[in-house]
Design a protein around this motif. Sequence first.
Motif, PDB file in Angstrom:
ATOM      1  N   UNK A  91      -4.064  10.008   1.849  1.00  0.00           N
ATOM      2  CA  UNK A  91      -3.862  10.145   0.404  1.00  0.00           C
ATOM      3  C   UNK A  91      -2.526   9.545  -0.021  1.00  0.00           C
ATOM      4  N   UNK A  92      -1.473   9.813   0.756  1.00  0.00           N
ATOM      5  CA  UNK A  92      -0.158   9.259   0.422  1.00  0.00           C
ATOM      6  C   UNK A  92      -0.186   7.740   0.453  1.00  0.00           C
ATOM      7  N   UNK A  93      -0.798   7.175   1.503  1.00  0.00           N
ATOM      8  CA  UNK A  93      -0.890   5.715   1.606  1.00  0.00           C
ATOM      9  C   UNK A  93      -1.668   5.140   0.434  1.00  0.00           C
ATOM     10  N   UNK A  94      -2.754   5.791   0.088  1.00  0.00           N
ATOM     11  CA  UNK A  94      -3.582   5.310  -1.020  1.00  0.00           C
ATOM     12  C   UNK A  94      -2.816   5.364  -2.343  1.00  0.00           C
ATOM     13  N   UNK A  95      -2.025   6.413  -2.547  1.00  0.00           N
ATOM     14  CA  UNK A  95      -1.265   6.540  -3.791  1.00  0.00           C
ATOM     15  C   UNK A  95      -0.173   5.480  -3.882  1.00  0.00           C
ATOM     16  N   UNK A  96       0.466   5.171  -2.756  1.00  0.00           N
ATOM     17  CA  UNK A  96       1.469   4.105  -2.751  1.00  0.00           C
ATOM     18  C   UNK A  96       0.815   2.774  -3.089  1.00  0.00           C
TER      19      UNK A  96
END
Length: 672
Positions: free
Chosen positions: A473-478
Motif C-alpha cells: 500500500x505504501x509503495x502504491x501510494x508513493x
Amino acid sequence: MARARIVPWMGGVGMTRARRITGLLCLLSGCYLGLDDELASRDGDGEEDEVVEVDPNGSQLAIEAGDPCLGCVELPPPPPLPDDEPADSDSEGDGGDGSGGEPDGGGGVELPAGVLEDEYLVGDWDGDGDDDLAVRRDGCVYMDTDGDGSQAERELCYGNGDGEDEYLVGDWDGDGDDELAVRRSNCIVMDVAGDGGVEESSYCYGNGNDEDQYLVGDWNADGRDTVAVRRGSCAYLDLDDDPVHHEREVCYGDGELEQQYLVGDWDGNGIDELVIRRDNCLLIDLAGDGGSSETTMCYGNGEAEDDYVLGDWAGGGSDHVAVRRVQCLEMDTDGDGAAQERSLCLGNGTAMAGEADGDAFASDGSPRAADAALRFDVAVMQGQTTAQGKCPTKDTTRPWDDVDYNQCFSQAYFDLLNGGPAHYVAVGTDGHAQQIADAGNGIAYYYNEFTWLQPGTAVEDSCTGAATLTPAEAACRIHRRAADHFGTVPRFIVINEISKSRWRNDPSYRTWVVQTMAALKNDLGHRIVLASPFRIPGEDTDDPSMPWNRLQRYAFIAVESYVSGRRGVAMNYSVASMRARYQQSIDRYQARGVPLDRLMLIEHFGQTRDEDFGRAGVTPTQWRKVIVARAEAARGLGFAGFVSYAFGKNRGEATDTNRRSFIETYMQQALP
C-alpha cells in the motif's frame, strides 16, 4: 499442529545441541536453513516446530508426514484461472482454437506504441531450440517466436496480470517448448498446454513470498523444468514435482549479498546450474556442487543494465548471457563476454519516465557519455518569488514570519541546477519536464513524505484495497502521488528519508521499509534512491541485525554524511580530512553488507545558521571553499552517485547574489 523444522543430520548428537551447532556452522559457511529463532515456528502457532533429521546420504529434507510442501503453511486451493474468455485475445478476433497461435492470415500481433511493458520474459516459445523474447502486459504475453523483433507472432493471455505474485517460464511437460506458470503465494499454477486456458497442473512448494527467490530449471536432465526455492545462499531443488520434500540442496555464493541469482545450462549437458552476478561478472557453478565457480565471465555494465538474463540464443544447447537495455536485448551468443553478436528489440521497455534510459543509457539504448553519472539535484520549486522572479528578502515588518525567505527556490536557481553535464533533476511535478529534457538531463521524482508514513495505520482511499498501510500500500501510494503530478511517471524516485528513531528502535519498521522498497522496485519498476539519516549505520545503535544488506537490494542508500560549513572550516578545508569522514561512512556500511556500488552520498546545501549541516553560519567565501573541498573529497571515493539537497532553505538569510554564486560553485564541480 507444529510443522517440522529441518536441521542437517548430526549422528547421535542430541537435537537441542544439534540445533545450536548447526546454527553456528551455517553462520560460518553462509548456508541458511531457517534455523534462527525468528523462524522457529513456521506456521505461526507459537509452538516451536518438531525437528526432523536430514538423511545424510540423500541430502533430502525430511518433512513431517502429510506436509503439503517444503515447510510451508497450508493454503486453500488456488482459484481457477478464468475460462470464460478466449485464450487468444487477438484484437481482430480470429475465432481461434485456443492454441495461442498466429492470427488468421499469418500476420503478427501489432504492439501499440507508447505502452510500457510490465515485464520481459525469455523462453523457447515454439520448440525450435533457441530462446526468444516476449513482453507481458498485465495478463497477456506477446511472443516474438521468429526472433526478428518486428512484432509479436503470438499472443497468449493467462492469469491475472499484476494480481499474480510472479510469472514463471519453464518446459513443464518436457515437450521442448516453454510454457507459462503463475505463482500464487507458494503454489505454482501451470499452463502445460500453452493455450491460456484453465491450468492443467498445479502444486505447492516452499513458503511463498517468504522465500528469497523461486527458480526454474532442469536440475536432472530429464527434459522437464521444475522449481527450486532459494533461501539465502542455498537452493532447494524439487526434481520430481513432489512437494513432500526436495531431492537436492546446493549452497552457492553469499545469498542476499549477491546482486542476482540466475539459472542456465552453461555447458550444454542438459542440466541447469546456478549462476551468481556480481556487478557485471557472472560466476558459474558448472559442477553444480556449490563449490568455487569453475567459470567467470564479465559482460555489460552491471547495475546500469535494466535486466540480466540467460538463454540459448543460438540453438546450440548451451545458455549464454544477455542484457536488456530499455526494449533491446543485447545477446552474447558465443559466450566470450565481448561485444554482443545479436541485438533484438521488442516493445517499449519497462522505463517509466520521459527518461526511458535507465541508469546510464540514452533513449535509443546507446551508452551515455562517461560524465552522465548518477547525480541527482533536488530542485523542488518552493515559496513565492517576487515579480522579478527572485526570492524575497526578510520582511522586517513581519519579524515573526519566516516563510517569505526561509523556503524559496526560484526559477533562476532551477536554471542553474539544470545546466552542466547530463545528470538527473529531482522535482515534485513535471512542470519543468520539457526544460529538463531540452538540457539533456533525466527527470526524477522527489518524494518528501516518507517519514510521515506510519506502518500498519488505517488508510482511507486505499490504493491496493488494503485496510492498513502495508508495504504494498505504501509503495502504491508513493507511485500514485507521482502519477498525480507527472504525465509519465519517472522511473527514479529520490525518497527523503528513513525515520531515524523508528529505524533504531522498531524491528518491524525496518522490515516494513525493506518490503516497501522491494514493492517499489519489483512490482512498480522504480529505481529508488533512499536517504539514510545515519552517517554510519544506526550510529550509536549499530545493531548487526539491521537489514542494510537486504535494503540495498532494492534501493541505493544515500548516506547523509554531512560536512557542514562550520566543520569544513574547522578542518581547514582539508580534502583528506573530509575524505576520511566520508570513507568512515563507506567502511561502516560495507561492513553491514552495502557494497560501494549501492551507496550514494547526500550533501546539504541549505543556508543554515547553527545546525551542523549546510552552511552553518560561515561567511560566503568560506562556504564556497567548503563546497569545492567537499566535492573533491567525495570524487575520490567511488560513490555510486551523489545527491544535492536543500538549495531552497535560507534560514541564514543569504542574498540572492550569494545564493546564485553557491549554486554556480557547486555546478562547476565534477561529481560523484
